[in-house]
Design an enzyme around this catalytic site. Structure first.
Site, PDB file in Angstrom:
ATOM      1  N   GLY A  31       4.216 -33.795  36.754  1.00 52.77           N
ATOM      2  CA  GLY A  31       5.438 -33.121  37.184  1.00 52.77           C
ATOM      3  C   GLY A  31       5.946 -32.096  36.195  1.00 52.77           C
ATOM      4  O   GLY A  31       5.235 -31.662  35.300  1.00 52.77           O
ATOM      5  N   HIS A  34       4.577 -26.118  36.650  1.00 50.61           N
ATOM      6  CA  HIS A  34       4.539 -24.713  36.257  1.00 50.61           C
ATOM      7  C   HIS A  34       3.332 -24.061  36.930  1.00 50.61           C
ATOM      8  O   HIS A  34       2.595 -24.737  37.660  1.00 50.61           O
ATOM      9  CB  HIS A  34       4.494 -24.579  34.729  1.00 50.61           C
ATOM     10  CG  HIS A  34       3.404 -25.389  34.077  1.00 50.61           C
ATOM     11  ND1 HIS A  34       2.067 -25.173  34.321  1.00 50.61           N
ATOM     12  CD2 HIS A  34       3.450 -26.432  33.214  1.00 50.61           C
ATOM     13  CE1 HIS A  34       1.341 -26.010  33.622  1.00 50.61           C
ATOM     14  NE2 HIS A  34       2.153 -26.815  32.943  1.00 50.61           N
ATOM     15  N   GLU A  35       3.119 -22.776  36.640  1.00 48.56           N
ATOM     16  CA  GLU A  35       2.041 -22.031  37.319  1.00 48.56           C
ATOM     17  C   GLU A  35       0.659 -22.661  37.128  1.00 48.56           C
ATOM     18  O   GLU A  35      -0.210 -22.478  37.970  1.00 48.56           O
ATOM     19  CB  GLU A  35       2.016 -20.571  36.852  1.00 48.56           C
ATOM     20  CG  GLU A  35       2.989 -19.669  37.592  1.00 48.56           C
ATOM     21  CD  GLU A  35       2.732 -19.585  39.105  1.00 48.56           C
ATOM     22  OE1 GLU A  35       1.564 -19.489  39.515  1.00 48.56           O
ATOM     23  OE2 GLU A  35       3.706 -19.618  39.878  1.00 48.56           O
ATOM     24  N   HIS A  37      -0.057 -25.927  37.146  1.00 48.28           N
ATOM     25  CA  HIS A  37      -0.158 -26.929  38.223  1.00 48.28           C
ATOM     26  C   HIS A  37      -0.287 -26.238  39.582  1.00 48.28           C
ATOM     27  O   HIS A  37      -1.068 -26.650  40.428  1.00 48.28           O
ATOM     28  CB  HIS A  37       1.112 -27.796  38.273  1.00 48.28           C
ATOM     29  CG  HIS A  37       1.420 -28.541  37.013  1.00 48.28           C
ATOM     30  ND1 HIS A  37       2.541 -28.274  36.257  1.00 48.28           N
ATOM     31  CD2 HIS A  37       0.790 -29.561  36.393  1.00 48.28           C
ATOM     32  CE1 HIS A  37       2.584 -29.099  35.221  1.00 48.28           C
ATOM     33  NE2 HIS A  37       1.540 -29.890  35.274  1.00 48.28           N
ATOM     34  N   GLY A 147      -7.223 -28.998  35.289  1.00 50.63           N
ATOM     35  CA  GLY A 147      -7.205 -27.726  34.566  1.00 50.63           C
ATOM     36  C   GLY A 147      -8.025 -27.811  33.284  1.00 50.63           C
ATOM     37  O   GLY A 147      -7.985 -28.826  32.579  1.00 50.63           O
ATOM     38  N   LYS A 149      -7.258 -26.425  30.718  1.00 51.10           N
ATOM     39  CA  LYS A 149      -6.281 -26.563  29.623  1.00 51.10           C
ATOM     40  C   LYS A 149      -6.504 -27.896  28.897  1.00 51.10           C
ATOM     41  O   LYS A 149      -6.390 -28.001  27.684  1.00 51.10           O
ATOM     42  CB  LYS A 149      -4.876 -26.481  30.222  1.00 51.10           C
ATOM     43  CG  LYS A 149      -3.771 -27.138  29.425  1.00 51.10           C
ATOM     44  CD  LYS A 149      -3.284 -26.214  28.367  1.00 51.10           C
ATOM     45  CE  LYS A 149      -2.311 -26.804  27.368  1.00 51.10           C
ATOM     46  NZ  LYS A 149      -1.677 -28.026  27.662  1.00 51.10           N
ATOM     47  N   ASP A 150      -6.810 -28.938  29.690  1.00 48.26           N
ATOM     48  CA  ASP A 150      -7.096 -30.258  29.128  1.00 48.26           C
ATOM     49  C   ASP A 150      -8.601 -30.511  29.273  1.00 48.26           C
ATOM     50  O   ASP A 150      -9.037 -31.324  30.091  1.00 48.26           O
ATOM     51  CB  ASP A 150      -6.279 -31.320  29.862  1.00 48.26           C
ATOM     52  CG  ASP A 150      -4.787 -31.057  29.731  1.00 48.26           C
ATOM     53  OD1 ASP A 150      -4.223 -31.448  28.706  1.00 48.26           O
ATOM     54  OD2 ASP A 150      -4.195 -30.420  30.633  1.00 48.26           O
ATOM     55  N   GLN A 153     -10.015 -34.012  28.985  1.00 48.15           N
ATOM     56  CA  GLN A 153      -9.667 -34.798  30.171  1.00 48.15           C
ATOM     57  C   GLN A 153     -10.643 -34.496  31.324  1.00 48.15           C
ATOM     58  O   GLN A 153     -11.111 -35.411  32.012  1.00 48.15           O
ATOM     59  CB  GLN A 153      -8.234 -34.462  30.573  1.00 48.15           C
ATOM     60  CG  GLN A 153      -7.778 -35.043  31.887  1.00 48.15           C
ATOM     61  CD  GLN A 153      -6.280 -34.862  32.057  1.00 48.15           C
ATOM     62  OE1 GLN A 153      -5.501 -35.564  31.440  1.00 48.15           O
ATOM     63  NE2 GLN A 153      -5.865 -33.920  32.881  1.00 48.15           N
ATOM     64  N   VAL A 176      -3.997 -21.352  32.840  1.00 55.08           N
ATOM     65  CA  VAL A 176      -3.026 -20.304  33.150  1.00 55.08           C
ATOM     66  C   VAL A 176      -2.158 -20.101  31.899  1.00 55.08           C
ATOM     67  O   VAL A 176      -1.705 -21.072  31.287  1.00 55.08           O
ATOM     68  CB  VAL A 176      -2.154 -20.695  34.363  1.00 55.08           C
ATOM     69  CG1 VAL A 176      -1.097 -19.631  34.637  1.00 55.08           C
ATOM     70  CG2 VAL A 176      -3.028 -20.914  35.590  1.00 55.08           C
TER      71      VAL A 176
HETATM   72  P1  AMP Z   1      -0.066 -32.556  33.454  1.00 54.22           P
HETATM   73  O1  AMP Z   1       1.086 -32.535  34.390  1.00 54.22           O
HETATM   74  O2  AMP Z   1       0.194 -31.919  32.129  1.00 54.22           O
HETATM   75  O3  AMP Z   1      -0.717 -33.915  33.348  1.00 54.22           O
HETATM   76  O4  AMP Z   1      -1.182 -31.627  34.122  1.00 54.22           O
HETATM   77  C1  AMP Z   1      -1.641 -31.856  35.420  1.00 54.22           C
HETATM   78  C2  AMP Z   1      -2.862 -30.998  35.665  1.00 54.22           C
HETATM   79  O5  AMP Z   1      -2.522 -29.627  35.492  1.00 54.22           O
HETATM   80  C3  AMP Z   1      -3.999 -31.301  34.687  1.00 54.22           C
HETATM   81  O6  AMP Z   1      -5.242 -31.247  35.361  1.00 54.22           O
HETATM   82  C4  AMP Z   1      -3.873 -30.182  33.694  1.00 54.22           C
HETATM   83  O7  AMP Z   1      -5.082 -29.864  33.039  1.00 54.22           O
HETATM   84  C5  AMP Z   1      -3.427 -29.043  34.576  1.00 54.22           C
HETATM   85  N1  AMP Z   1      -2.761 -28.017  33.781  1.00 54.22           N
HETATM   86  C6  AMP Z   1      -1.753 -28.191  32.890  1.00 54.22           C
HETATM   87  N2  AMP Z   1      -1.447 -27.022  32.304  1.00 54.22           N
HETATM   88  C7  AMP Z   1      -2.289 -26.093  32.820  1.00 54.22           C
HETATM   89  C8  AMP Z   1      -2.482 -24.699  32.600  1.00 54.22           C
HETATM   90  N3  AMP Z   1      -1.736 -24.004  31.739  1.00 54.22           N
HETATM   91  N4  AMP Z   1      -3.431 -24.073  33.311  1.00 54.22           N
HETATM   92  C9  AMP Z   1      -4.209 -24.752  34.196  1.00 54.22           C
HETATM   93  N5  AMP Z   1      -4.065 -26.068  34.451  1.00 54.22           N
HETATM   94  C10 AMP Z   1      -3.130 -26.731  33.759  1.00 54.22           C
END
Ligand code: AMP
Length: 283
Positions: A31, A34-35, A37, A147, A149-150, A153, A176
């Protein structure tokens, strides 16, 4: 868009679908959307018949001294954003339903989970793999979106799906970024004005590393050294790690050879821990 909180109800929803004709895409998130997600949600919308996104701040992936309690939450806003991306169902279970008292089973992807972030956040990837496995069992998606980004993961989840023979395609999408290069993260909201101004130094250091590799530098040590100096000269960040690793096992690469490598880093701005990475195809 439906909002579902109960596990029984989401099962009823998915089991009511014609699963041979309708493909379900799952976008798991914590949750405070942002862009980053939203890019996953839009891709799922384009590729799947039914899009389910979960919003769940997963307690088991936070360490005892980490930010579980203060992790930013704004369900009303998330709901609007998810709806605007065409999400069909927002699944937001209660922690006590996901982890009833007495829960004793977890999933651990050995090896991969203890590298990079895993060596500083023991138990983190066990928490991630366990919650994602639970979502996969509850929803039984055809595809799930994550993403880069991780990056660690992504690799942990891909390996889990492969090792445990799960019929789910894992899609990984590009990071992003803000216009100045800072990777979007829900944790960016913790940054002070000054820290926010400095934080793009992380991506800038990754770009410099890429430049060095493209101009022929082969020794990881020189690249890491240059990145540390660059970050030190341009910010007050405390670097936790910078590593060049292979994309299969995340093992350190000391001399760059042909193939894909990952340059990953974690750094603190005050109490706020940020991560970033780039993947590079080396020739
Ligand atoms: P989180 O809410 O941080 O657990 O992220 C949920 C999903 O969004 C995960 O698969 C993240 O890798 C992805 N995500 C988070 N930040 C970004 C980003 N800046 N660009 C692309 N995907 C992202």
């Amino acid at each position: 868009m439906k909002v579902i909180r109960s596990i029984t109800q989401i099962r009823r929803f998915t089991q009511g679908q014609d699963r041979r004709r309708k493909k379900i895409g799952l976008v798991p998130t914590m949750g405070f959307l942002h862009e980053g997600h939203l890019s996953l949600m839009r891709r799922a919308r384009a590729e799947c018949d039914i899009v389910i996104s979960s919003i769940f701040v997963n307690p088991t992936q936070f360490g005892p001294r980490e930010d579980f309690k203060k992790y930013p939450r704004d369900f009303r806003r998330d709901r609007q954003l998810a709806q605007a991306c065409g999400v069909d169902v927002l699944f937001s279970p209660r922690p006590e339903d996901m982890y009833p008292a007495g829960s004793a089973t977890s999933v651990c992807v050995e090896g991969l989970s203890s590298r990079l972030c895993g060596s500083f956040r023991p138990g983190h990837f066990r928490g991630v793999a366990t919650v994602v496995m639970k979502f996969f069992h509850i929803i039984e998606p055809d595809r799930a979106y994550f993403g880069w980004k991780d990056a660690q993961q992504v690799l942990v989840i891909k390996r889990m799906v492969q090792d445990l023979n799960m019929p789910i395609t894992i899609r990984a999408l590009p990071t992003v970024r803000e216009v100045d290069g800072l990777a979007l993260s829900s944790r960016n909201t913790y940054l002070s004005r000054r820290q926010r101004d400095e934080a793009p130094v992380l991506y800038a250091s990754l770009q410099r590393a890429k430049g060095m590799i493209q101009s022929g530098t082969k020794e990881s040590r020189s690249i890491v050294g240059a990145m540390k100096r660059f970050i030190g000269e341009h910010s007050s960040a405390r670097i936790q790690y910078i590593e060049l690793v292979d994309m299969k096992e995340l093992k350190p690469v000391s001399r760059i050879k042909k193939g894909m490598i990952l340059i990953a880093l974690a750094a603190f701005f005050g109490q706020t821990r940020l991560i970033d990475n780039i993947r590079i195809r080396c020739s």
